[in-house]
Design an enzyme around this catalytic site. Structure first.
Site, PDB file in Angstrom:
ATOM      1  N   SER A  17     -20.911  76.357   7.217  1.00  0.00           N
ATOM      2  CA  SER A  17     -20.389  77.716   7.203  1.00  0.00           C
ATOM      3  C   SER A  17     -20.091  78.113   8.643  1.00  0.00           C
ATOM      4  CB  SER A  17     -21.397  78.656   6.520  1.00  0.00           C
ATOM      5  OG  SER A  17     -20.843  79.939   6.322  1.00  0.00           O
ATOM      6  N   HIS A  44     -17.449  77.322   3.957  1.00  0.00           N
ATOM      7  CA  HIS A  44     -17.261  78.732   3.619  1.00  0.00           C
ATOM      8  C   HIS A  44     -16.090  79.295   4.427  1.00  0.00           C
ATOM      9  CE1 HIS A  44     -21.821  79.162   2.511  1.00  0.00           C
ATOM     10  NE2 HIS A  44     -21.128  78.459   1.629  1.00  0.00           N
ATOM     11  N   ASP A 137     -27.183  78.819   1.554  1.00  0.00           N
ATOM     12  CA  ASP A 137     -26.417  77.898   0.721  1.00  0.00           C
ATOM     13  C   ASP A 137     -26.532  76.473   1.269  1.00  0.00           C
ATOM     14  OD1 ASP A 137     -24.732  77.133  -1.337  1.00  0.00           O
ATOM     15  OD2 ASP A 137     -22.900  77.578  -0.228  1.00  0.00           O
TER      16      ASP A 137
END
Length: 202
Positions: A17, A44, A137
């Site tokens: 991310s 992401h 995540d």
């Protein structure tokens, strides 16, 4: 005797991310071009924006790089990028499927969703890599990969631009390797090449 890894690993899944793009580009640039493995990248990104990610990655490697399409077969020697606004799953017939169910950790695509679908399918032929990010995540997904015998590489949180994501994984599982971001690409290249990297114990 060194173990031959060329045919051992069939899939490498890479999740990241915020703060992970530079490391991803470095990893892709260092991939062995004759590896029979497939590569899946889940990053992401803000939804609704045109993505230059695939072009950026393609500029770093001779391997084909493409956004995943629903029901597409997973081919060796190819880098697949999870598209924005879809969860990316891997099916038993070795195809991809795209899913628009609820976000996981505020994210779609979710790293956990992809990692958790790949883990039972590829078992010890899977390499999972988790990079910099600002939420949790990927942690459960890395744990699933480890539980199914896969090889797990987590970016050293202290050297990540944002160490929260890799730290969450390390809080719940023991990674095969915890590496500085600059070390990951070289290590992965060795792991996918003919001989086991120096000092590799798994």
């Amino acid at each position: 005797m060194a173990q031959n890894n060329v045919d051992r690993y069939k899939l490498v899944v890479i999740g990241g991310s915020a703060g992970s793009l530079d490391i991803m580009l470095r990893i892709v640039a260092d991939l062995p071009i004759h590896s029979p493995a497939s590569f899946v990248i889940v990053l992401h990104r803000k939804s609704g924006q045109p993505s230059v990610l695939t072009a950026l990655l393609a500029d770093k490697t001779k391997l084909p790089v493409k956004d995943v399409e629903d029901k597409e077969p997973i081919l060796p020697g190819t880098i697949y990028v999870a598209p924005c606004d879809y969860h990316l799953l891997l099916e038993e017939d070795h195809t991809f499927s795209l899913d628009v169910s609820e976000k996981v950790h505020y994210s779609r695509p979710s790293i956990d969703v992809t990692f958790e679908s790949a883990a039972p399918l590829y078992k010890d032929a899977l390499v999972g890599i988790l990079l910099s990010g600002a939420n949790a995540d990927g942690a459960e997904g890395m744990k699933a990969i480890a539980q199914h015998g896969g090889f797990t590489i987590v970016q050293q949180p202290d050297t990540a631009e944002i160490g929260y994501m890799p730290q969450q994984a390390l809080n719940i599982m023991a990674a095969s390797r915890v590496l500085d971001g600059l070390e990951i690409s070289h290590f992965l290249h060795e792991l996918l090449s003919a001989e086991t990297p120096t000092g590799l114990h798994h």
